[in-house]
Design a protein around this motif. Sequence first.
Motif, PDB file in Angstrom:
ATOM      1  N   PRO A  87       0.830  -1.213   0.000  1.00  0.00           N
ATOM      2  CA  PRO A  87       0.000   0.000   0.000  1.00  0.00           C
ATOM      3  C   PRO A  87       0.863   1.260   0.000  1.00  0.00           C
ATOM      4  CG  PRO A  87       0.092  -0.951   2.197  1.00  0.00           C
ATOM      5  CD  PRO A  87       0.837  -1.896   1.293  1.00  0.00           C
ATOM      6  N   ASN A  88       0.668   2.099  -1.013  1.00  0.00           N
ATOM      7  CA  ASN A  88       1.523   3.282  -1.113  1.00  0.00           C
ATOM      8  C   ASN A  88       0.768   4.517  -1.626  1.00  0.00           C
ATOM      9  OD1 ASN A  88       3.934   4.757  -0.997  1.00  0.00           O
ATOM     10  ND2 ASN A  88       4.408   4.288  -3.127  1.00  0.00           N
ATOM     11  N   PRO A  89      -0.297   4.962  -1.009  1.00  0.00           N
ATOM     12  CA  PRO A  89      -0.992   4.309   0.103  1.00  0.00           C
ATOM     13  C   PRO A  89      -2.032   3.295  -0.374  1.00  0.00           C
ATOM     14  CG  PRO A  89      -2.006   6.415  -0.301  1.00  0.00           C
ATOM     15  CD  PRO A  89      -0.870   6.303  -1.294  1.00  0.00           C
ATOM     16  N   LEU A  90      -2.366   3.320  -1.692  1.00  0.00           N
ATOM     17  CA  LEU A  90      -3.367   2.399  -2.212  1.00  0.00           C
ATOM     18  C   LEU A  90      -2.777   1.006  -2.358  1.00  0.00           C
ATOM     19  CD1 LEU A  90      -4.918   4.678  -5.007  1.00  0.00           C
ATOM     20  CD2 LEU A  90      -5.733   4.357  -2.646  1.00  0.00           C
ATOM     21  N   GLY A  91      -3.634  -0.010  -2.247  1.00  0.00           N
ATOM     22  CA  GLY A  91      -3.195  -1.383  -2.418  1.00  0.00           C
ATOM     23  C   GLY A  91      -3.472  -2.238  -1.193  1.00  0.00           C
ATOM     24  N   TYR A  92      -2.892  -3.423  -1.176  1.00  0.00           N
ATOM     25  CA  TYR A  92      -3.110  -4.387  -0.102  1.00  0.00           C
ATOM     26  C   TYR A  92      -2.144  -4.146   1.045  1.00  0.00           C
ATOM     27  CZ  TYR A  92      -3.042  -8.786   2.501  1.00  0.00           C
ATOM     28  OH  TYR A  92      -3.066  -9.718   3.506  1.00  0.00           O
ATOM     29  N   GLY A  93      -2.672  -4.122   2.258  1.00  0.00           N
ATOM     30  CA  GLY A  93      -1.847  -3.986   3.447  1.00  0.00           C
ATOM     31  C   GLY A  93      -2.191  -5.048   4.460  1.00  0.00           C
ATOM     32  N   ASN A  94      -1.213  -5.433   5.258  1.00  0.00           N
ATOM     33  CA  ASN A  94      -1.380  -6.498   6.234  1.00  0.00           C
ATOM     34  C   ASN A  94      -0.759  -6.059   7.557  1.00  0.00           C
ATOM     35  OD1 ASN A  94      -1.011  -8.803   7.830  1.00  0.00           O
ATOM     36  ND2 ASN A  94      -0.709 -10.141   6.070  1.00  0.00           N
ATOM     37  N   LYS A  95      -1.576  -5.820   8.552  1.00  0.00           N
ATOM     38  CA  LYS A  95      -1.160  -5.488   9.911  1.00  0.00           C
ATOM     39  C   LYS A  95      -0.714  -4.036  10.056  1.00  0.00           C
ATOM     40  CE  LYS A  95       2.686  -7.075  11.778  1.00  0.00           C
ATOM     41  NZ  LYS A  95       3.713  -7.906  12.443  1.00  0.00           N
ATOM     42  N   GLY A 101       3.968   3.637  12.030  1.00  0.00           N
ATOM     43  CA  GLY A 101       4.076   2.715  13.151  1.00  0.00           C
ATOM     44  C   GLY A 101       2.778   2.169  13.709  1.00  0.00           C
ATOM     45  N   ASP A 102       1.621   2.566  13.147  1.00  0.00           N
ATOM     46  CA  ASP A 102       0.352   2.023  13.632  1.00  0.00           C
ATOM     47  C   ASP A 102       0.196   0.577  13.178  1.00  0.00           C
ATOM     48  OD1 ASP A 102      -1.072   4.214  15.037  1.00  0.00           O
ATOM     49  OD2 ASP A 102      -0.777   5.246  13.128  1.00  0.00           O
ATOM     50  N   VAL A 103      -0.221  -0.275  14.100  1.00  0.00           N
ATOM     51  CA  VAL A 103      -0.383  -1.702  13.834  1.00  0.00           C
ATOM     52  C   VAL A 103      -1.756  -2.134  14.307  1.00  0.00           C
ATOM     53  CG1 VAL A 103       0.507  -4.010  14.371  1.00  0.00           C
ATOM     54  CG2 VAL A 103       2.099  -2.102  14.104  1.00  0.00           C
ATOM     55  N   GLY A 104      -2.401  -3.019  13.558  1.00  0.00           N
ATOM     56  CA  GLY A 104      -3.710  -3.524  13.949  1.00  0.00           C
ATOM     57  C   GLY A 104      -3.889  -4.967  13.538  1.00  0.00           C
ATOM     58  N   TRP A 105      -4.881  -5.617  14.143  1.00  0.00           N
ATOM     59  CA  TRP A 105      -5.208  -6.998  13.775  1.00  0.00           C
ATOM     60  C   TRP A 105      -6.132  -6.929  12.557  1.00  0.00           C
ATOM     61  CZ3 TRP A 105      -3.127 -11.325  15.995  1.00  0.00           C
ATOM     62  CH2 TRP A 105      -3.676 -12.553  15.598  1.00  0.00           C
ATOM     63  N   VAL A 106      -5.551  -6.610  11.400  1.00  0.00           N
ATOM     64  CA  VAL A 106      -6.348  -6.311  10.221  1.00  0.00           C
ATOM     65  C   VAL A 106      -5.509  -6.520   8.963  1.00  0.00           C
ATOM     66  CG1 VAL A 106      -5.687  -3.858  10.231  1.00  0.00           C
ATOM     67  CG2 VAL A 106      -7.863  -4.532   9.174  1.00  0.00           C
ATOM     68  N   GLU A 107      -6.187  -6.864   7.899  1.00  0.00           N
ATOM     69  CA  GLU A 107      -5.626  -6.767   6.554  1.00  0.00           C
ATOM     70  C   GLU A 107      -6.644  -5.999   5.728  1.00  0.00           C
ATOM     71  OE1 GLU A 107      -5.207 -10.484   4.461  1.00  0.00           O
ATOM     72  OE2 GLU A 107      -7.032 -11.325   5.321  1.00  0.00           O
ATOM     73  N   TYR A 108      -6.184  -5.342   4.668  1.00  0.00           N
ATOM     74  CA  TYR A 108      -7.106  -4.439   3.983  1.00  0.00           C
ATOM     75  C   TYR A 108      -6.704  -4.217   2.535  1.00  0.00           C
ATOM     76  CZ  TYR A 108      -3.379  -0.990   4.750  1.00  0.00           C
ATOM     77  OH  TYR A 108      -2.178  -0.336   4.762  1.00  0.00           O
ATOM     78  N   LEU A 109      -7.667  -3.698   1.775  1.00  0.00           N
ATOM     79  CA  LEU A 109      -7.436  -3.183   0.431  1.00  0.00           C
ATOM     80  C   LEU A 109      -7.896  -1.736   0.429  1.00  0.00           C
ATOM     81  CD1 LEU A 109      -8.694  -5.801  -2.206  1.00  0.00           C
ATOM     82  CD2 LEU A 109      -6.437  -4.736  -2.145  1.00  0.00           C
ATOM     83  N   LEU A 110      -7.004  -0.815   0.098  1.00  0.00           N
ATOM     84  CA  LEU A 110      -7.369   0.582  -0.040  1.00  0.00           C
ATOM     85  C   LEU A 110      -7.300   0.926  -1.523  1.00  0.00           C
ATOM     86  CD1 LEU A 110      -8.133   3.253   1.304  1.00  0.00           C
ATOM     87  CD2 LEU A 110      -5.693   3.757   1.528  1.00  0.00           C
ATOM     88  N   LEU A 111      -8.424   1.428  -2.051  1.00  0.00           N
ATOM     89  CA  LEU A 111      -8.566   1.645  -3.489  1.00  0.00           C
ATOM     90  C   LEU A 111      -9.094   3.045  -3.764  1.00  0.00           C
ATOM     91  CD1 LEU A 111     -10.481  -1.693  -4.142  1.00  0.00           C
ATOM     92  CD2 LEU A 111      -8.040  -1.324  -4.524  1.00  0.00           C
ATOM     93  N   THR A 112      -8.865   3.533  -4.955  1.00  0.00           N
ATOM     94  CA  THR A 112      -9.517   4.757  -5.361  1.00  0.00           C
ATOM     95  C   THR A 112     -10.980   4.459  -5.677  1.00  0.00           C
ATOM     96  OG1 THR A 112      -9.606   6.488  -7.053  1.00  0.00           O
ATOM     97  CG2 THR A 112      -8.708   4.365  -7.721  1.00  0.00           C
ATOM     98  N   ALA A 113     -11.846   5.452  -5.483  1.00  0.00           N
ATOM     99  CA  ALA A 113     -13.261   5.257  -5.817  1.00  0.00           C
ATOM    100  C   ALA A 113     -13.494   5.358  -7.316  1.00  0.00           C
ATOM    101  CB  ALA A 113     -14.127   6.280  -5.076  1.00  0.00           C
ATOM    102  N   CYS A 314      -2.095  14.464   7.123  1.00  0.00           N
ATOM    103  CA  CYS A 314      -2.623  13.255   7.778  1.00  0.00           C
ATOM    104  C   CYS A 314      -1.701  12.059   7.574  1.00  0.00           C
ATOM    105  CB  CYS A 314      -4.016  12.940   7.257  1.00  0.00           C
ATOM    106  SG  CYS A 314      -5.289  14.091   7.803  1.00  0.00           S
ATOM    107  N   TYR A 315      -1.138  11.926   6.381  1.00  0.00           N
ATOM    108  CA  TYR A 315      -0.261  10.795   6.108  1.00  0.00           C
ATOM    109  C   TYR A 315       1.025  10.853   6.922  1.00  0.00           C
ATOM    110  CZ  TYR A 315      -3.031   8.888   2.280  1.00  0.00           C
ATOM    111  OH  TYR A 315      -4.033   8.306   1.528  1.00  0.00           O
ATOM    112  N   ASN A 316       1.329  12.020   7.461  1.00  0.00           N
ATOM    113  CA  ASN A 316       2.539  12.182   8.259  1.00  0.00           C
ATOM    114  C   ASN A 316       2.271  12.111   9.759  1.00  0.00           C
ATOM    115  OD1 ASN A 316       4.308  12.500   6.048  1.00  0.00           O
ATOM    116  ND2 ASN A 316       3.687  14.630   5.819  1.00  0.00           N
ATOM    117  N   THR A 317       1.087  11.661  10.147  1.00  0.00           N
ATOM    118  CA  THR A 317       0.729  11.578  11.561  1.00  0.00           C
ATOM    119  C   THR A 317       0.382  10.145  11.938  1.00  0.00           C
ATOM    120  OG1 THR A 317      -1.617  12.020  11.132  1.00  0.00           O
ATOM    121  CG2 THR A 317      -0.202  13.931  11.528  1.00  0.00           C
TER     122      THR A 317
END
Length: 333
Positions: A87-95, A101-113, A314-317
């Motif tokens: 993800p950069n920032p769009l795409g597949y991300g895992n954890k 440094g934010d971490v979560g029990w999640v995987e995701y796809l972030l896409l443009t609309a 926001c991307y820098n926080t």
Amino acid sequence: MVFVTKPPTENFSYPRGSKVSKFFAGIPLIDLSKPDSKQLIVRACEEFGFFKIINHGVPMEFITRLESEAIKFFSLPLSEKEKAGPPNPLGYGNKYIGKNGDVGWVEYLLLTANTESNSQRFLSVFGQNPEEFCSALNDYISAVKKMTCEILELMAEGLKIQPRNVFSKLLMDEQSDSCFRLNHYPPCPELQDLSARNVIGFGAHTDPQIISVLRSNNTSGLQISLRDGNWIPVPPDHNSFFINVGDSLQVLTNGRFQSVRHRVLANGSKSRVSMIYFGGPPLSEKIAPLQSVMKGEEESMYKEFTWFEYKTSCYNTRLADNRLGNFERIAAS
């Protein structure tokens, strides 16, 4: 079924000192088919920044079809899913959520609309036939965008400001920077050994866009924060949508509407799939309180900024940071 690679639990955070209100009457429920919906929407945005809608007009066929496609994708081996990333920032991300440094029990796809630009990303995942996934995505986003614009126009009517499309035109613009997110929260087996402690699936944050439209399956986990800091669990309802006020709408209304702080806790036994449409303005759009919202001699609470400037900030926080803090006007002492 293959889920997100199991990471060590100590990498994850646990909510501490969380209070759950015992006196909360419930999430505001708004029937879009009723004539008083615009007044109820305004009240919900002022008091909670969050509400649930029914009679929304989005075909259930579109909802269930996209959820089915999402489950198919998240069931693929990790090596296959990673072809849609990183993800950069769009795409597949895992954890890992974002780059800070934010971490979560999640995987995701972030896409443009903008669904046309998504198909290329999935060629490597689905071979030469990403059409079924992209078709389900397109139908869902188109229907949800239409519903979202209707809600934004009801907000404008409820605020008695003109034109009626003062908010919705930002999403309808060809350059609108809206995006779409599919989240998968696998069951978290470690919860069985944590003496009922909670693991963060997605950390507490507000959404930076104008408005967010969430739909999930029937698994619990979502919580919102009330103004007093108490956390309220949101009962899942796979037939309805939940609406979040975003930071940009808070600025446009000069703080009359407030973006809602929310988070997701992991579930010990059930998988949770959520789908979120984030309605954003064009990158060059200037965001500042609308004069038509200001009353009398009321002054602007925020400095004017473009959506590109705020999005970059926001991307820098970190997720939990007060992202609007850098854009607030500080009254002279």
